[in-house]
Design an enzyme around this catalytic site. Structure first.
Site, short mmCIF file in Angstrom:
data_model
loop_
_atom_site.label_atom_id
_atom_site.label_comp_id
_atom_site.label_asym_id
_atom_site.label_seq_id
_atom_site.Cartn_x
_atom_site.Cartn_y
_atom_site.Cartn_z
CG ASP A 116 -1.92 1.14 1.18
OD1 ASP A 116 -3.03 0.92 0.70
OD2 ASP A 116 -1.58 2.25 1.62
CB VAL A 117 1.31 3.93 -2.56
CG1 VAL A 117 2.10 5.23 -2.67
CG2 VAL A 117 1.67 3.00 -3.71
#
Length: 222
Positions: free
Chosen positions: A171-172
């Site tokens: 997840d960025v």
């Protein structure tokens, strides 16, 4: 007559215990917990199919863009919707590809939504069985569905099943949050990131929620 109490997957006592644990183990989490409202994971029951749909729509998009496209898809397919406006398999099993594309979905996402809807509608995929699996088995079962990768499976476990110890390395928003709050914005590698997240176990989902709040980058899944 008082309204019926809302059924929750994570009680107030459980959430308070999680936040005490995080505050003891991590000064950054202690600050975030004081800064933001209480975590809402597990505070309402979300429809499992709806969560999968919104997860797919959100892939590779900003929160704002995902909200916009989800609203367009809802307008396109939600005739006769459920009371809460949740997507159901019936909304997609016969949906025309061109209508979904016109709502802003990519070719792939339109195919995936229809494909999953048909698997659920036919009974080939069971959400009931998924609830009884451990985290990794559930992620593997979801990953086998069209368009569902590990990130989407992890979001499902967090938000639909209220699994409390999930950290999504892919997840960025979470990676940016860890970089900013723990390394002055410089990029940390996977090993260093996981080492930081390890201190939050067994409540890494709760910690993730606070990181998203700090970054204003939470996925839109409801």
């Amino acid at each position: 007559m008082s309204p019926a109490p809302v059924k929750v997957l994570v009680s107030a006592d459980e959430m308070a215990a999680a936040e005490r644990h995080l505050a003891r183990r991590c000064p950054v989490m202690k600050r975030l917990i004081k800064t933001y409202p209480r975590c809402t994971i597990g505070q309402s029951r979300l429809d499992p199919f709806h969560v999968l749909c919104t997860s797919i729509i959100s892939q590779q998009l900003s929160v704002k863009a995902a909200d916009t496209i989800q609203a367009r898809v809802a307008t396109a397919v939600l005739a006769g919707a459920t009371k809460k406006g949740w997507f159901t398999p019936a909304h997609f099993v016969e949906a025309e590809h061109e209508i979904l594309r016109a709502a802003g979905l990519s070719n792939a996402k339109a195919r995936w939504l229809v494909g999953i809807a048909r698997l659920v509608h036919s009974g080939e995929f069971s959400f009931a069985k998924l609830r009884h699996m451990d985290d990794e088995s559930a992620i593997a079962a979801l990953d086998a569905l069209p368009g569902i990768g590990r990130w989407t499976a992890e979001m499902y476990l967090m938000f639909a099943l209220a699994r409390l110890d999930i950290f999504s390395l892919g997840d960025v928003g979470l990676r940016n949050g860890v970089n900013r709050l723990f390394n002055d914005g410089d990029k940390l590698d996977d090993e260093a990131t996981l080492a930081i997240a390890a201190r939050w176990a067994p409540y890494r989902s709760i910690a993730s929620w606070y990181l998203w709040r700090a970054m204003e980058a939470a996925p839109k899944l409801a």
